[in-house]
Design a protein around this motif. Structure first.
Motif, mmCIF file in Angstrom:
data_model
loop_
_atom_site.group_PDB
_atom_site.id
_atom_site.type_symbol
_atom_site.label_atom_id
_atom_site.label_comp_id
_atom_site.label_asym_id
_atom_site.label_seq_id
_atom_site.Cartn_x
_atom_site.Cartn_y
_atom_site.Cartn_z
ATOM 1 N N THR A 145 -6.459 -0.087 9.345
ATOM 2 C CA THR A 145 -6.940 1.277 9.566
ATOM 3 C C THR A 145 -6.336 2.196 8.513
ATOM 4 O OG1 THR A 145 -5.105 2.053 10.958
ATOM 5 C CG2 THR A 145 -6.857 0.785 12.045
ATOM 6 N N MET A 146 -6.810 3.431 8.495
ATOM 7 C CA MET A 146 -6.250 4.442 7.600
ATOM 8 C C MET A 146 -5.278 5.353 8.327
ATOM 9 S SD MET A 146 -7.003 3.996 4.535
ATOM 10 C CE MET A 146 -6.551 5.585 3.823
ATOM 11 N N ASN A 147 -4.732 4.880 9.450
ATOM 12 C CA ASN A 147 -3.685 5.598 10.166
ATOM 13 C C ASN A 147 -2.357 5.285 9.490
ATOM 14 O OD1 ASN A 147 -1.911 6.775 11.910
ATOM 15 N ND2 ASN A 147 -2.436 5.497 13.684
ATOM 16 N N SER A 148 -1.805 6.224 8.734
ATOM 17 C CA SER A 148 -0.610 5.976 7.928
ATOM 18 C C SER A 148 0.619 5.639 8.755
ATOM 19 C CB SER A 148 -0.314 7.190 7.041
ATOM 20 O OG SER A 148 -0.130 8.343 7.827
ATOM 21 N N SER A 149 0.604 5.941 10.061
ATOM 22 C CA SER A 149 1.758 5.635 10.915
ATOM 23 C C SER A 149 1.635 4.265 11.582
ATOM 24 C CB SER A 149 1.924 6.704 11.994
ATOM 25 O OG SER A 149 0.765 6.770 12.816
ATOM 26 N N SER A 150 0.522 3.589 11.341
ATOM 27 C CA SER A 150 0.285 2.285 11.972
ATOM 28 C C SER A 150 0.867 1.166 11.116
ATOM 29 C CB SER A 150 -1.221 2.057 12.154
ATOM 30 O OG SER A 150 -1.486 0.712 12.517
ATOM 31 N N GLN A 151 1.282 0.080 11.787
ATOM 32 C CA GLN A 151 1.770 -1.078 11.041
ATOM 33 C C GLN A 151 0.621 -1.811 10.345
ATOM 34 O OE1 GLN A 151 3.622 -3.772 13.776
ATOM 35 N NE2 GLN A 151 1.738 -4.178 14.940
ATOM 36 N N ASN A 152 -0.613 -1.475 10.696
ATOM 37 C CA ASN A 152 -1.798 -2.050 10.054
ATOM 38 C C ASN A 152 -2.442 -1.079 9.058
ATOM 39 O OD1 ASN A 152 -1.621 -4.484 11.468
ATOM 40 N ND2 ASN A 152 -2.801 -3.679 13.197
ATOM 41 N N TYR A 153 -1.633 -0.169 8.553
ATOM 42 C CA TYR A 153 -2.131 0.818 7.572
ATOM 43 C C TYR A 153 -2.687 0.083 6.355
ATOM 44 C CZ TYR A 153 -1.808 4.818 4.294
ATOM 45 O OH TYR A 153 -2.051 5.813 3.364
ATOM 46 N N LEU A 154 -3.958 0.285 6.085
ATOM 47 C CA LEU A 154 -4.686 -0.472 5.059
ATOM 48 C C LEU A 154 -3.989 -0.435 3.700
ATOM 49 C CD1 LEU A 154 -8.524 -0.463 4.487
ATOM 50 C CD2 LEU A 154 -7.001 -0.046 2.584
ATOM 51 N N VAL A 155 -3.539 0.726 3.284
ATOM 52 C CA VAL A 155 -2.922 0.876 1.955
ATOM 53 C C VAL A 155 -1.658 0.026 1.854
ATOM 54 C CG1 VAL A 155 -1.827 2.504 0.356
ATOM 55 C CG2 VAL A 155 -3.923 3.152 1.580
ATOM 56 N N ASP A 156 -0.791 0.086 2.858
ATOM 57 C CA ASP A 156 0.448 -0.696 2.823
ATOM 58 C C ASP A 156 0.158 -2.196 2.872
ATOM 59 O OD1 ASP A 156 1.958 1.567 2.641
ATOM 60 O OD2 ASP A 156 2.551 1.606 4.758
ATOM 61 N N ILE A 157 -0.779 -2.595 3.732
ATOM 62 C CA ILE A 157 -1.096 -4.015 3.884
ATOM 63 C C ILE A 157 -1.587 -4.603 2.561
ATOM 64 C CG2 ILE A 157 -2.680 -5.655 4.970
ATOM 65 C CD1 ILE A 157 -0.514 -4.790 6.855
ATOM 66 N N ILE A 158 -2.503 -3.918 1.904
ATOM 67 C CA ILE A 158 -3.045 -4.430 0.632
ATOM 68 C C ILE A 158 -1.972 -4.451 -0.446
ATOM 69 C CG2 ILE A 158 -4.615 -3.870 -1.269
ATOM 70 C CD1 ILE A 158 -6.729 -3.195 0.758
ATOM 71 N N ASN A 159 -1.185 -3.391 -0.540
ATOM 72 C CA ASN A 159 -0.154 -3.341 -1.586
ATOM 73 C C ASN A 159 0.927 -4.403 -1.384
ATOM 74 O OD1 ASN A 159 -1.388 -1.275 -2.975
ATOM 75 N ND2 ASN A 159 -0.240 0.344 -1.930
ATOM 76 N N GLN A 160 1.179 -4.778 -0.146
ATOM 77 C CA GLN A 160 2.198 -5.784 0.146
ATOM 78 C C GLN A 160 1.682 -7.210 -0.030
ATOM 79 O OE1 GLN A 160 3.466 -4.863 4.128
ATOM 80 N NE2 GLN A 160 4.348 -2.884 3.546
ATOM 81 N N ARG A 161 0.404 -7.438 0.225
ATOM 82 C CA ARG A 161 -0.101 -8.807 0.321
ATOM 83 C C ARG A 161 -1.074 -9.221 -0.787
ATOM 84 N NH1 ARG A 161 -1.613 -9.145 6.803
ATOM 85 N NH2 ARG A 161 0.401 -8.366 7.611
ATOM 86 N N SER A 162 -1.797 -8.283 -1.349
ATOM 87 C CA SER A 162 -2.872 -8.664 -2.271
ATOM 88 C C SER A 162 -2.345 -9.079 -3.637
ATOM 89 C CB SER A 162 -3.872 -7.523 -2.445
ATOM 90 O OG SER A 162 -4.887 -7.897 -3.368
#
Length: 449
Positions: A145-162
């Motif tokens: 999601t695009m909820n920046s406070s969520s652990q599933n925040y899209l931006v963080d997930i992609i930057n960490q894993r992609s």
């Protein structure tokens, strides 16, 4: 302190044990790659790992040399990708359901290769699924999601894993969940390959200064003498601090013998090797890595080469050897072999590597004694450890006595004059006799009639 009560006092003294030397045979390859972040030195230990991180397309300069190096038993390859000046990375803007920019995706690799990446967004307003693919690999991110406070925040997930793209929040004016990307299937665009210049190789060599394990450096598929001079200067600079390195360079495709031999007139160095013909650089680098530091590449076969780009005649080989060029030759019953393992100064590569090993060993031992040499006992201990190190080299066959037995394989002297002692200086004088490859056999045949 003097003991008053009867008893036993025990003092534990830890013996100084030199650290293990950095592994010999780590090859650094500089050039273009299908993917991977530019100017980030990355170690890989197999071709499969290389292909996963940097791609397998042989239209990029590092790929073929990396494959040859691994086919010839390289210990480890440190890849430094370069992308060229004025190069750009492919991008794709994901928009929310109102058409406002919400996420910017950028390819990690520069140039047109990034334009191959496909992105698919699926899902409802609350949770989405993002797929990223470059045709060879597929990444799937569920329930982001695009909820920046969520652990599933899209931006963080992609930057960490992609391994293919990075993400940047465009801060849509909409509040969550309305800022989630709308369903779309798109492709990155705008990536342009930059023009590779001398400055790119200089930047890559600067990055390699922070890699202490590297001892062979090569610019892939580069025959430019100016780039070769940069590598040779880098190797000389690193040898000042005992991070000894040897550079490798290739001749150009179809280059004449005269032009090949002229290369060494401006660069005669123990720190640089010119490989001929074109297309063998990675194989020679892998061979040098596989051999023990005291073994010569002379007459050793290489693997992974079906044929040579050019077959040299014996007279042409002789010209190149006189000029300090390392040629390869296809020999019946042996395969493709190195004719003679020499640098542009005409010194044997194995002799230089033995001297480098001695330098690294002495520095490794001496570093442990800093602050303990203010007494004859400390200096004697340093001398003893250095002698112990050279005795190991002698037992390996790396250093040898003279053939008449009058000269020992090594000499060591540790001393400090009155002036040196006042300045906190201890001097170590060392002489070693590296073993040389026996390249010639002269036979005398006696015929009795």
């Amino acid at each position: 302190m003097t003991r008053i009560l009867p008893g036993v006092e025990i003092q534990v003294i830890k013996e100084i044990v030199p650290q293990q030397l950095n592994p010999s045979g780590v090859v650094a390859l500089i050039g273009t790659t299908e993917k991977g972040e530019a100017l980030v030195p990355t170690p890989v230990s197999s071709y499969a790992e290389f292909a996963d991180k940097f791609g397998s397309s042989e239209s990029f300069t590092v790929t073929k040399d990396a494959k040859q190096a691994f086919q010839n038993g390289v210990f480890q390859v440190v890849v430094v990708p370069i992308s060229g000046q004025n190069g750009t990375k492919g991008t794709l803007v994901l928009k929310d359901r109102k058409g406002r920019d919400t996420v910017l995706l950028t390819a990690k690799s520069s140039g047109e290769e990034g334009n191959k990446i496909m992105v698919k967004v699926e899902g409802d307003a609350d949770s989405i699924r993002v797929s990223v693919s470059d045709g060879a690999s597929l990444e799937i991110y569920e329930d982001v999601t695009m909820n920046s406070s969520s652990q599933n925040y899209l931006v963080d997930i992609i930057n960490q894993r992609s391994a293919m793209v990075t993400a940047e929040d465009q801060h849509s004016s909409a509040k969550f969940p309305h800022n989630n990307p709308a369903a779309v299937e798109g492709q990155l665009s705008g990536g342009v390959t930059g023009v590779i210049s001398k400055a790119d190789y200089e930047a890559a060599l600067d990055k390699l200064e922070g890699e202490p394990d590297v001892d062979i450096v090569a610019a892939c598929e580069v025959s430019d003498p100016e780039i070769h001079a940069l590598i040779e200067a880098h190797c000389l600079k690193m040898s000042i601090d005992a991070k000894n390195r040897i550079g490798l360079g290739s001749v150009a495709k179809g280059e004449s013998i005269k032009d090949i031999c002229n290369r060494t007139t401006v660069m005669a160095s123990d720190r640089f090797v010119i490989v001929a013909p074109y297309g063998c650089l990675g194989a020679v680098a892998g061979l040098m890595s596989r051999l023990n530091y005291y073994e010569s590449p002379t007459f050793k076969p290489v693997s992974g080469l079906a044929k040579l780009e050019k077959k040299y005649t014996p007279s042409e080989q002789m010209e190149m050897l006189k000029a300090g060029v390392l040629p390869l030759e296809a020999q019946k019953g042996r395969g493709i072999v190195v004719v003679k393992g020499i640098s542009t100064s005409k010194e044997q590569i194995s002799v230089t590597r033995i001297a480098d090993h001695a330098v690294r060993g002495v520095k490794s031992v001496s570093d442990l004694f800093i602050g303990t040499l203010n007494s004859p006992t400390g200096r004697a201990a340093l001398k003893g450890k250095i002698i112990e190190f050279f005795m190991r080299m002698e037992s390996e066959g790396a250093i040898v006595p003279s053939t008449d037995g009058k000269e020992p394989p090594f000499l060591v002297d540790v001393y400090s004059s009155e002036l040196d002692f006042a300045q906190g200086i201890v001097r170590v004088n060392i002489a070693v006799r590296p073993v040389r490859a026996m390249d010639y056999i002269y036979a005398t045949i006696k015929v009795e009639a």
